[in-house]
Design a protein around this motif. Structure first.
Motif, PDB file in Angstrom:
ATOM      1  N   VAL A 124       0.841  -1.201   0.000  1.00  0.00           N
ATOM      2  CA  VAL A 124       0.000   0.000   0.000  1.00  0.00           C
ATOM      3  C   VAL A 124       0.873   1.247   0.000  1.00  0.00           C
ATOM      4  CG1 VAL A 124      -1.670   1.312   1.317  1.00  0.00           C
ATOM      5  CG2 VAL A 124      -1.929  -1.136   1.081  1.00  0.00           C
ATOM      6  N   LEU A 125       1.918   1.244   0.833  1.00  0.00           N
ATOM      7  CA  LEU A 125       2.806   2.409   0.886  1.00  0.00           C
ATOM      8  C   LEU A 125       3.538   2.601  -0.433  1.00  0.00           C
ATOM      9  CD1 LEU A 125       4.448   2.441   4.406  1.00  0.00           C
ATOM     10  CD2 LEU A 125       2.817   4.025   3.432  1.00  0.00           C
ATOM     11  N   ALA A 126       3.954   1.500  -1.056  1.00  0.00           N
ATOM     12  CA  ALA A 126       4.636   1.604  -2.346  1.00  0.00           C
ATOM     13  C   ALA A 126       3.707   2.245  -3.363  1.00  0.00           C
ATOM     14  CB  ALA A 126       5.082   0.229  -2.821  1.00  0.00           C
ATOM     15  N   GLY A 127       2.454   1.794  -3.380  1.00  0.00           N
ATOM     16  CA  GLY A 127       1.499   2.332  -4.336  1.00  0.00           C
ATOM     17  C   GLY A 127       1.217   3.798  -4.084  1.00  0.00           C
ATOM     18  N   TRP A 128       1.127   4.158  -2.798  1.00  0.00           N
ATOM     19  CA  TRP A 128       0.763   5.527  -2.470  1.00  0.00           C
ATOM     20  C   TRP A 128       1.934   6.472  -2.671  1.00  0.00           C
ATOM     21  CZ3 TRP A 128       2.034   8.759   1.816  1.00  0.00           C
ATOM     22  CH2 TRP A 128       1.268   9.935   1.839  1.00  0.00           C
ATOM     23  N   SER A 129       3.136   6.063  -2.200  1.00  0.00           N
ATOM     24  CA  SER A 129       4.266   6.988  -2.224  1.00  0.00           C
ATOM     25  C   SER A 129       4.815   7.183  -3.629  1.00  0.00           C
ATOM     26  CB  SER A 129       5.381   6.487  -1.311  1.00  0.00           C
ATOM     27  OG  SER A 129       5.913   5.300  -1.825  1.00  0.00           O
ATOM     28  N   SER A 130       4.550   6.263  -4.555  1.00  0.00           N
ATOM     29  CA  SER A 130       5.052   6.444  -5.916  1.00  0.00           C
ATOM     30  C   SER A 130       4.403   7.637  -6.589  1.00  0.00           C
ATOM     31  CB  SER A 130       4.780   5.195  -6.756  1.00  0.00           C
ATOM     32  OG  SER A 130       5.433   4.110  -6.222  1.00  0.00           O
ATOM     33  N   ASN A 131       3.214   8.035  -6.133  1.00  0.00           N
ATOM     34  CA  ASN A 131       2.531   9.207  -6.685  1.00  0.00           C
ATOM     35  C   ASN A 131       2.276   9.042  -8.179  1.00  0.00           C
ATOM     36  OD1 ASN A 131       1.286  11.564  -6.365  1.00  0.00           O
ATOM     37  ND2 ASN A 131       3.051  12.644  -5.496  1.00  0.00           N
ATOM     38  N   GLY A 167       1.510  -2.777 -11.631  1.00  0.00           N
ATOM     39  CA  GLY A 167       0.928  -2.434 -10.340  1.00  0.00           C
ATOM     40  C   GLY A 167       1.854  -1.669  -9.422  1.00  0.00           C
ATOM     41  N   TYR A 168       1.850  -2.038  -8.153  1.00  0.00           N
ATOM     42  CA  TYR A 168       2.483  -1.212  -7.122  1.00  0.00           C
ATOM     43  C   TYR A 168       3.961  -0.995  -7.336  1.00  0.00           C
ATOM     44  CZ  TYR A 168       3.931  -5.736  -5.349  1.00  0.00           C
ATOM     45  OH  TYR A 168       4.467  -6.963  -5.236  1.00  0.00           O
ATOM     46  N   ASN A 169       4.644  -1.851  -8.113  1.00  0.00           N
ATOM     47  CA  ASN A 169       6.106  -1.728  -8.198  1.00  0.00           C
ATOM     48  C   ASN A 169       6.583  -1.054  -9.487  1.00  0.00           C
ATOM     49  OD1 ASN A 169       5.723  -3.703 -10.097  1.00  0.00           O
ATOM     50  ND2 ASN A 169       6.327  -5.363  -8.740  1.00  0.00           N
ATOM     51  N   ILE A 170       5.697  -0.380 -10.226  1.00  0.00           N
ATOM     52  CA  ILE A 170       6.101   0.214 -11.515  1.00  0.00           C
ATOM     53  C   ILE A 170       7.266   1.169 -11.349  1.00  0.00           C
ATOM     54  CG2 ILE A 170       5.438   1.786 -13.354  1.00  0.00           C
ATOM     55  CD1 ILE A 170       2.705   0.819 -13.210  1.00  0.00           C
ATOM     56  N   GLU A 171       7.186   2.070 -10.365  1.00  0.00           N
ATOM     57  CA  GLU A 171       8.167   3.149 -10.266  1.00  0.00           C
ATOM     58  C   GLU A 171       9.487   2.683  -9.679  1.00  0.00           C
ATOM     59  OE1 GLU A 171       7.544   5.996 -11.539  1.00  0.00           O
ATOM     60  OE2 GLU A 171       5.392   5.830 -11.855  1.00  0.00           O
ATOM     61  N   TYR A 172       9.553   1.424  -9.277  1.00  0.00           N
ATOM     62  CA  TYR A 172      10.767   0.955  -8.603  1.00  0.00           C
ATOM     63  C   TYR A 172      11.725   0.328  -9.594  1.00  0.00           C
ATOM     64  CZ  TYR A 172       8.728   1.791  -4.073  1.00  0.00           C
ATOM     65  OH  TYR A 172       8.204   2.389  -2.976  1.00  0.00           O
ATOM     66  N   MET A 209      17.683  -2.537  -6.924  1.00  0.00           N
ATOM     67  CA  MET A 209      17.549  -3.430  -5.768  1.00  0.00           C
ATOM     68  C   MET A 209      16.225  -3.221  -5.052  1.00  0.00           C
ATOM     69  SD  MET A 209      19.441  -5.802  -5.102  1.00  0.00           S
ATOM     70  CE  MET A 209      18.978  -7.103  -3.997  1.00  0.00           C
ATOM     71  N   LYS A 210      15.617  -2.040  -5.173  1.00  0.00           N
ATOM     72  CA  LYS A 210      14.326  -1.828  -4.531  1.00  0.00           C
ATOM     73  C   LYS A 210      13.279  -2.707  -5.193  1.00  0.00           C
ATOM     74  CE  LYS A 210      14.894   2.882  -2.884  1.00  0.00           C
ATOM     75  NZ  LYS A 210      15.662   3.578  -3.927  1.00  0.00           N
ATOM     76  N   PHE A 211      13.331  -2.779  -6.514  1.00  0.00           N
ATOM     77  CA  PHE A 211      12.418  -3.689  -7.204  1.00  0.00           C
ATOM     78  C   PHE A 211      12.707  -5.123  -6.809  1.00  0.00           C
ATOM     79  CE2 PHE A 211      11.732  -6.622 -10.698  1.00  0.00           C
ATOM     80  CZ  PHE A 211      10.363  -6.500 -10.833  1.00  0.00           C
ATOM     81  N   ALA A 212      14.009  -5.445  -6.721  1.00  0.00           N
ATOM     82  CA  ALA A 212      14.387  -6.811  -6.355  1.00  0.00           C
ATOM     83  C   ALA A 212      13.828  -7.179  -4.990  1.00  0.00           C
ATOM     84  CB  ALA A 212      15.902  -6.956  -6.362  1.00  0.00           C
ATOM     85  N   LEU A 213      13.763  -6.202  -4.075  1.00  0.00           N
ATOM     86  CA  LEU A 213      13.222  -6.498  -2.743  1.00  0.00           C
ATOM     87  C   LEU A 213      11.739  -6.854  -2.838  1.00  0.00           C
ATOM     88  CD1 LEU A 213      14.780  -4.074  -0.160  1.00  0.00           C
ATOM     89  CD2 LEU A 213      14.818  -6.546  -0.177  1.00  0.00           C
ATOM     90  N   PHE A 214      10.987  -6.137  -3.680  1.00  0.00           N
ATOM     91  CA  PHE A 214       9.580  -6.513  -3.881  1.00  0.00           C
ATOM     92  C   PHE A 214       9.479  -7.926  -4.435  1.00  0.00           C
ATOM     93  CE2 PHE A 214       8.467  -1.897  -4.137  1.00  0.00           C
ATOM     94  CZ  PHE A 214       7.589  -1.937  -3.078  1.00  0.00           C
ATOM     95  N   PHE A 215      10.343  -8.172  -5.405  1.00  0.00           N
ATOM     96  CA  PHE A 215      10.331  -9.468  -6.082  1.00  0.00           C
ATOM     97  C   PHE A 215      10.643 -10.579  -5.089  1.00  0.00           C
ATOM     98  CE2 PHE A 215      11.846 -12.327  -9.497  1.00  0.00           C
ATOM     99  CZ  PHE A 215      10.753 -12.204 -10.311  1.00  0.00           C
ATOM    100  N   MET A 216      11.740 -10.369  -4.310  1.00  0.00           N
ATOM    101  CA  MET A 216      12.118 -11.364  -3.315  1.00  0.00           C
ATOM    102  C   MET A 216      11.050 -11.459  -2.242  1.00  0.00           C
ATOM    103  SD  MET A 216      16.048 -10.298  -3.025  1.00  0.00           S
ATOM    104  CE  MET A 216      16.346 -10.957  -1.405  1.00  0.00           C
ATOM    105  N   GLY A 217      10.445 -10.301  -1.904  1.00  0.00           N
ATOM    106  CA  GLY A 217       9.401 -10.315  -0.892  1.00  0.00           C
ATOM    107  C   GLY A 217       8.238 -11.199  -1.299  1.00  0.00           C
ATOM    108  N   GLU A 218       7.862 -11.135  -2.575  1.00  0.00           N
ATOM    109  CA  GLU A 218       6.766 -11.974  -3.046  1.00  0.00           C
ATOM    110  C   GLU A 218       7.110 -13.447  -2.876  1.00  0.00           C
ATOM    111  OE1 GLU A 218       5.550 -11.319  -7.099  1.00  0.00           O
ATOM    112  OE2 GLU A 218       4.636 -13.308  -7.138  1.00  0.00           O
ATOM    113  N   TYR A 219       8.341 -13.806  -3.263  1.00  0.00           N
ATOM    114  CA  TYR A 219       8.713 -15.213  -3.165  1.00  0.00           C
ATOM    115  C   TYR A 219       8.943 -15.629  -1.714  1.00  0.00           C
ATOM    116  CZ  TYR A 219       8.719 -15.536  -8.118  1.00  0.00           C
ATOM    117  OH  TYR A 219       8.296 -15.549  -9.410  1.00  0.00           O
ATOM    118  N   ALA A 220       9.443 -14.691  -0.906  1.00  0.00           N
ATOM    119  CA  ALA A 220       9.614 -15.012   0.509  1.00  0.00           C
ATOM    120  C   ALA A 220       8.246 -15.247   1.144  1.00  0.00           C
ATOM    121  CB  ALA A 220      10.349 -13.882   1.224  1.00  0.00           C
TER     122      ALA A 220
END
Lengths: 167, 337
Positions: free
Chosen positions: B130-137, B224-229, B232-243
């Motif tokens: 939610v924060l990723a989606g909101w803060s990307s503006n 979706g929420y990770n477009i603007e990333y 390594m920030k994108f990688a964290l989302f990616f790893m987060g999904e798999y984690a």
């Protein structure tokens, strides 16, 4: 026309039967033979002998250069990719009647549009568009193929036109 | 704490490293299985069988440019990727990945509120998205964030309710004791098939996997929420999904598939011998990997549901089913005394 929607049972409405069918379908694909061609090692078989790849110079079955540098291909080439420097032969023996051969024969592969007009126009059947389709290099100069390179790519062409004979 | 600090640190290091390794190789497994299902080969160039591919991916992602959009809210923009990754790293603390290994318990923190801890922490993961989606503006991340908040909160309810019946049957919130109960009696998947089903469906929704990958929805929201990333920030989302997937699999294995146990001697009791302890860890990992494979298999089979279908399934089907399941479990427990 009106289509009657099929009335689904509760079991069908739960999505489950179709989900299970789909899972079974994808599972069956896992051990199947793969269609991937491992490209640089395996080359795809192209469409028959008439594929129009890169233009090359060929030799006759006796291993002699067929081109007589008449410059018809240079003239017909739409993007002007071919440049021929004509030269004289020192004739001797059975093929003494053949007077000319190319001293230089350059094809700029970056200009070539693979139209095949050079092949069509050649009176000696010396230039053929062969199957080479991946022409790559690191500089523009590298991609202007000279006579040696073109002959190497073309190789020996097995056909019935033996211009050296009976001349 | 009854345990020595070195042993504890060793366990923490092992669990975190293990989780990250599983995450890296799940990405590879995802790509390979996707390829197999589509009659392709998949990444097989880096190292034998493509096994070094995660390393290549890592180098690629680290060396990419890290973009910070001009109109992004910096603090939350930087915080969001970490918030996706951290909860799943925290949750492995309470998951029993083995019984005993030479007298050492196979869980980092054997707390009596394990199940509650898991649900408290995993529900934090939604904040990252939610924060990723909101803060990307930006509009698509924003839509993704809105969707994920609605979706994850809806399915959190079903997920929680499906586990309530487990707690009622085993009478404990301690995850190791739940596993020991299953080792002693029978796998809860057998006694609670409906709870298992609801748990699995909700787990798909909670981890944003197809057929419920609405926050990402590539075709609708372009990522979706990770477009603007990037980087390594994108990688964290990616790893987060798999984690998160790994954690969901580990939870499913622990709660329903008997954790480290197998229903025969000598694997159906806490280990006394060293080799049984090692085998228990292997059994647990095998169950997790099997479940991860199921996640991937489903992803490459099903299309995405429509958003109204998702909500209808969540509130009109799964929630009543979960409530009925809790009620029936209670009735049976009362009847048996």
């Amino acid at each position: 026309m009106m289509l009657q929607r099929p009335r689904l049972s509760l079991w069908e409405k739960s999505y489950l039967p179709q989900i299970l069918k789909g899972l079974w379908l994808t599972l069956k694909h896992i051990p199947r033979r793969k269609v991937t061609v491992q490209y640089p090692e395996q080359r795809p078989t192209l469409h028959g002998p008439h594929y129009r790849g890169a233009p090359t110079l060929v030799k006759d079955p006796e291993g002699r250069v067929k081109c007589v540098s008449c410059q018809l291909c240079e003239f017909v080439c739409p993007p002007k990719a071919i440049r021929i420097t004509p030269g004289h032969r020192q004739p001797a023996g059975a093929d003494a009647n053949v007077e000319k051969e190319p001293r230089g024969f350059d094809i700029d592969m970056l200009r070539c549009i693979y139209c095949g007009l050079c092949q069509e126009v050649c009176p000696e059947e010396a230039i053929f568009l062969k199957r080479h389709f991946a022409i790559t290099g690191y500089s523009r100069e590298e991609l202007v193929f000279g006579k040696e390179k073109l002959l190497e790519l073309g190789g020996v062409h097995q056909d019935q036109i033996w211009k050296w004979k009976n001349k | 704490m009854a345990e020595d600090l070195p042993i504890l640190l060793l366990k923490i290091g092992g669990a975190v490293l293990g989780l990250l390794t599983i995450v890296a190789y799940t990405v590879l497994l995802e790509r390979r299985v996707a390829a197999w299902i589509q009659d392709r080969v998949g990444p097989n160039r880096v190292g034998p069988l493509g096994l070094m591919q995660p390393l290549a991916d890592f180098i690629k992602l680290v060396t990419k440019e890290d973009i910070l959009p001009a109109y992004a809210n910096r603090v939350y923009y930087i915080l969001a990727p970490a918030l996706v990754m951290i909860p799943s790293l925290l949750v492995i603390a309470v998951i029993p990945w083995g019984s005993y290994l030479g007298g050492v318990k196979g869980v980092i923190a054997d707390i009596d509120t394990g199940v509650l801890f898991v649900f408290a922490i995993t529900s934090l993961a939604v904040y990252g998205i939610v924060l990723a989606g909101w803060s990307s503006n930006s509009k698509y991340p924003f839509l993704g964030g809105i969707r994920s908040s609605a979706q994850m909160i809806s399915y959190e309810v079903c997920l929680g309710l499906s586990v309530v019946s487990i707690i009622m049957q085993t009478g404990t919130l301690n995850l190791s004791q739940i596993v020991e109960y299953q080792a002693e009696h029978t796998w809860l998947m057998v006694c609670q098939p409906l709870a298992f089903f609801i748990f699995v469906v909700s787990a798909f929704a909670e981890t944003n996997r197809l057929p419920f990958d609405f926050p990402e929805a590539e075709q609708e929201l372009a990522g979706g929420y990770n477009i603007e990333y990037s980087s390594m920030k994108f990688a964290l989302f990616f790893m987060g999904e798999y984690a998160n997937m790994t954690i969901a699999s580990a939870l499913a294995a622990t709660l329903f598939l008997g954790g480290w146990s197998l229903p025969f001697e000598p694997f159906n009791a806490p280990a006394t011998a060293l080799w049984v302890g090692i085998a228990h860890i292997g059994i647990f990992l095998a169950k997790v990997v099997a479940f991860l494979f199921f996640f991937i298999w489903v992803r490459w089979t099903l299309p995405r549901f429509r958003y109204d279908q998702l909500m209808r399934i969540g509130w009109n089907v799964m929630l009543p089913l979960a409530l009925v399941n809790v009620f029936v479990t209670g009735a049976i427990l009362l009847w048996r005394g």
